[in-house]
Design an enzyme around this catalytic site. Structure first.
Site, PDB file in Angstrom:
ATOM      1  N   HIS A 197      -1.393   9.002  -7.408  1.00 37.20           N
ATOM      2  CA  HIS A 197      -2.288   7.990  -7.963  1.00 37.20           C
ATOM      3  C   HIS A 197      -1.485   6.937  -8.739  1.00 37.20           C
ATOM      4  O   HIS A 197      -1.696   5.735  -8.580  1.00 37.20           O
ATOM      5  CB  HIS A 197      -3.323   8.668  -8.865  1.00 37.20           C
ATOM      6  CG  HIS A 197      -4.214   7.721  -9.598  1.00 37.20           C
ATOM      7  ND1 HIS A 197      -5.472   7.378  -9.150  1.00 37.20           N
ATOM      8  CD2 HIS A 197      -4.028   7.047 -10.756  1.00 37.20           C
ATOM      9  CE1 HIS A 197      -6.014   6.515 -10.007  1.00 37.20           C
ATOM     10  NE2 HIS A 197      -5.167   6.302 -11.002  1.00 37.20           N
ATOM     11  N   GLU A 198      -0.550   7.394  -9.574  1.00 37.45           N
ATOM     12  CA  GLU A 198       0.277   6.452 -10.341  1.00 37.45           C
ATOM     13  C   GLU A 198       1.132   5.605  -9.399  1.00 37.45           C
ATOM     14  O   GLU A 198       1.292   4.398  -9.613  1.00 37.45           O
ATOM     15  CB  GLU A 198       1.161   7.193 -11.347  1.00 37.45           C
ATOM     16  CG  GLU A 198       0.394   7.975 -12.422  1.00 37.45           C
ATOM     17  CD  GLU A 198      -0.559   7.110 -13.232  1.00 37.45           C
ATOM     18  OE1 GLU A 198      -0.282   5.911 -13.408  1.00 37.45           O
ATOM     19  OE2 GLU A 198      -1.615   7.634 -13.662  1.00 37.45           O
ATOM     20  N   HIS A 202      -0.837   2.732  -8.087  1.00 39.41           N
ATOM     21  CA  HIS A 202      -0.894   1.542  -8.957  1.00 39.41           C
ATOM     22  C   HIS A 202       0.365   0.680  -8.786  1.00 39.41           C
ATOM     23  O   HIS A 202       0.293  -0.538  -8.763  1.00 39.41           O
ATOM     24  CB  HIS A 202      -1.006   1.958 -10.421  1.00 39.41           C
ATOM     25  CG  HIS A 202      -2.369   2.436 -10.823  1.00 39.41           C
ATOM     26  ND1 HIS A 202      -3.518   1.714 -10.588  1.00 39.41           N
ATOM     27  CD2 HIS A 202      -2.774   3.586 -11.463  1.00 39.41           C
ATOM     28  CE1 HIS A 202      -4.572   2.383 -11.064  1.00 39.41           C
ATOM     29  NE2 HIS A 202      -4.145   3.526 -11.590  1.00 39.41           N
ATOM     30  N   GLU A 249      -8.707   1.601  -9.603  1.00 35.55           N
ATOM     31  CA  GLU A 249      -8.741   3.068  -9.556  1.00 35.55           C
ATOM     32  C   GLU A 249      -9.065   3.565  -8.155  1.00 35.55           C
ATOM     33  O   GLU A 249      -8.463   4.506  -7.657  1.00 35.55           O
ATOM     34  CB  GLU A 249      -9.761   3.624 -10.557  1.00 35.55           C
ATOM     35  CG  GLU A 249      -9.320   3.502 -11.994  1.00 35.55           C
ATOM     36  CD  GLU A 249      -7.953   4.137 -12.226  1.00 35.55           C
ATOM     37  OE1 GLU A 249      -7.863   5.372 -12.219  1.00 35.55           O
ATOM     38  OE2 GLU A 249      -6.973   3.393 -12.395  1.00 35.55           O
TER      39      GLU A 249
END
Ligand SMILES: [Zn+2]
Length: 441
Positions: free
Chosen positions: A136-137, A140, A198
């Site tokens: 997930h990071e 980004h 997100e």
């Protein structure tokens, strides 16, 4: 060093961005590495890396530094790198670490510096959940969310010139040191993502983790854990949700995507046993970490006596815990007990001399006893360990002023005023510079 101070480039860049918008001109576009679509982009890759290098070390230090358990750190780095190699921007200088903070969080800086706290590792149940978190990071970073927000002018308060803004609005005057103890506010340097960001980071995270061989259920498990924590221990997860907005929709999407798009990957490994083995030493500290979480909550509510009791319990179980010692030192100094504050900060220095916060704290404890010379030494060491924090320029100046060394004090006050123009510290420094004849009124 750059005569205008280490933050001059980002501040100039901010002015450039703002003026570009005001003029409605010079708007740059770039192709998104993830979607291939054109996006508004005024921040180059070199700048993303530079912003990362300027800001990330302060956030890691505010989170009590990288954990000293190098085996656990290597393990997380290994999982992170196996995902990073499969991302859309495989060439970025990714790095992964576990930080000593106890609250539940993970974050990424735009050049690829990624951290997760020991608090969140304690809450995960398998390696696939860890891969989901790091994926997930990485999402980004790959979708360039921070750079995108900067281009839209939404991040001016945090990453760009964040330091001067934060340093300039420190609460309280010179006598009230509490507000400055952390040097930067919790999360002040972290980007806050939109719900759309997100969604995209979740989708990319699942893509990367499956490519690296992890079962997509890891993402479902991660969402499930975050949601249940928000009910059972909302305080520990506040900052994570402030920066990564959580929603039931994210959980539902993870469930659905894992069963449809990634149906064929359903049986890939979750690697629960390996995760449990690798985190065994950390999980043995569960009680310590939970006591520290409670103590932090009490500190945030200004219940210093209750906070102290929790910190004491934690240190009884793990006497050499750096984060615990730093928190206890802070709690003592805020209660204006400098001798105790100094004792705990000295202990913290000796268990983790490469980390900066303890030097800052012992400096403050010494200021409380008017040991200006000793305080100067500590702030000076702090700056060597973690260069570039303007608040430290001020306190070096303030300590030197206390010793009667106006010339050296003026040098530090001048450095501070180059970066910070407003607030009580700036007023104090400016007043002295005028009084001593260095500046004309
Ligand atoms: Zn996020």
């Amino acid at each position: 060093m750059d005569p205008e101070g280490p933050h001059s480039l980002t501040r100039r860049r901010l002015l450039y961005l703002l003026s570009a918008f005001a003029a409605g001109a010079a708007v740059g576009c770039a192709t998104s590495p993830v979607t291939g679509r054109t996006q508004l982009m005024l921040v180059s890759e070199e700048e993303e890396i530079q912003i990362d290098r300027q800001n990330a070390p302060f956030q890691f230090s505010a989170d009590y530094g990288q954990i000293q358990d190098s085996a656990l750190n290597d393990y997380v780095r290994h999982v992170g790198q196996s995902l990073a190699a499969r991302t859309h921007r495989g060439h970025m200088p990714y790095s992964f670490r576990v930080v000593n903070a106890n609250y539940v969080n993970a974050y990424a800086f735009p050049g690829g510096s990624i951290a997760c706290t020991r608090g969140i590792l304690l809450s995960l149940e398998n390696e696939a959940e860890l891969a989901a978190l790091l994926g997930h990071e990485l999402g980004h970073v790959n979708a360039r969310h921070t750079a995108q927000q900067m281009s839209k002018g939404k991040l001016t308060n945090t990453l760009v010139g964040g330091f001067s803004v934060v340093a300039g609005t420190v609460a309280g005057g010179l006598g009230q040191l509490a507000g400055t103890l952390g040097s930067i506010g919790a999360g002040a340097l972290l980007a806050s993502y939109s719900r759309e960001n997100e969604r995209e980071a979740d989708a990319l995270g699942m893509e990367y983790m499956v490519k690296a061989g992890y079962g997509p259920k890891g993402m479902v498990g991660l969402m499930d854990m975050l949601q249940s924590l928000s009910k059972s221990k909302p305080g520990t997860i506040e900052l994570m949700f402030a920066t990564h907005p959580m929603s039931d929709e994210r959980y539902q999407t993870a469930v659905k995507t894992s069963q449809t798009q990634y149906a064929s990957a359903q049986n890939l490994s979750l690697s629960r046993e390996r995760y449990m083995d690798q985190t065994a030493r950390l999980r043995a500290m569960k009680n310590t970490i939970e006591e520290l979480q409670k103590g932090e909550q009490e500190m945030a509510g200004k219940k210093l006596g209750d906070a102290e009791a929790h910190f004491r319990n934690a240190l009884k179980q793990t006497p050499n815990d750096y984060a615990g010692l730093v928190m206890m030192a802070t709690c003592q100094i805020v209660q204006k007990k400098p001798a105790e504050g100094l004792r705990y900060s000295e202990a913290a220095k000796s268990v983790y001399p490469q980390e900066a916060q303890a030097y800052n704290l012992s400096g403050f404890a010494k200021l409380q006893t008017r040991d200006f010379g000793g305080a100067y030494q500590d702030f000076n060491t702090y700056e060597k360990v973690l260069p570039g924090n303007p608040t430290t320029f001020f306190f070096k100046g303030f300590s030197l002023e206390g010793t009667g060394n106006k010339e050296e004090a003026a040098r530090e006050y001048h450095r501070y005023l180059q970066v910070v123009k407003e607030g009580k510290f700036a007023q104090h420094a400016y007043g002295r510079m005028v009084e001593w004849g260095y500046y004309k009124r």
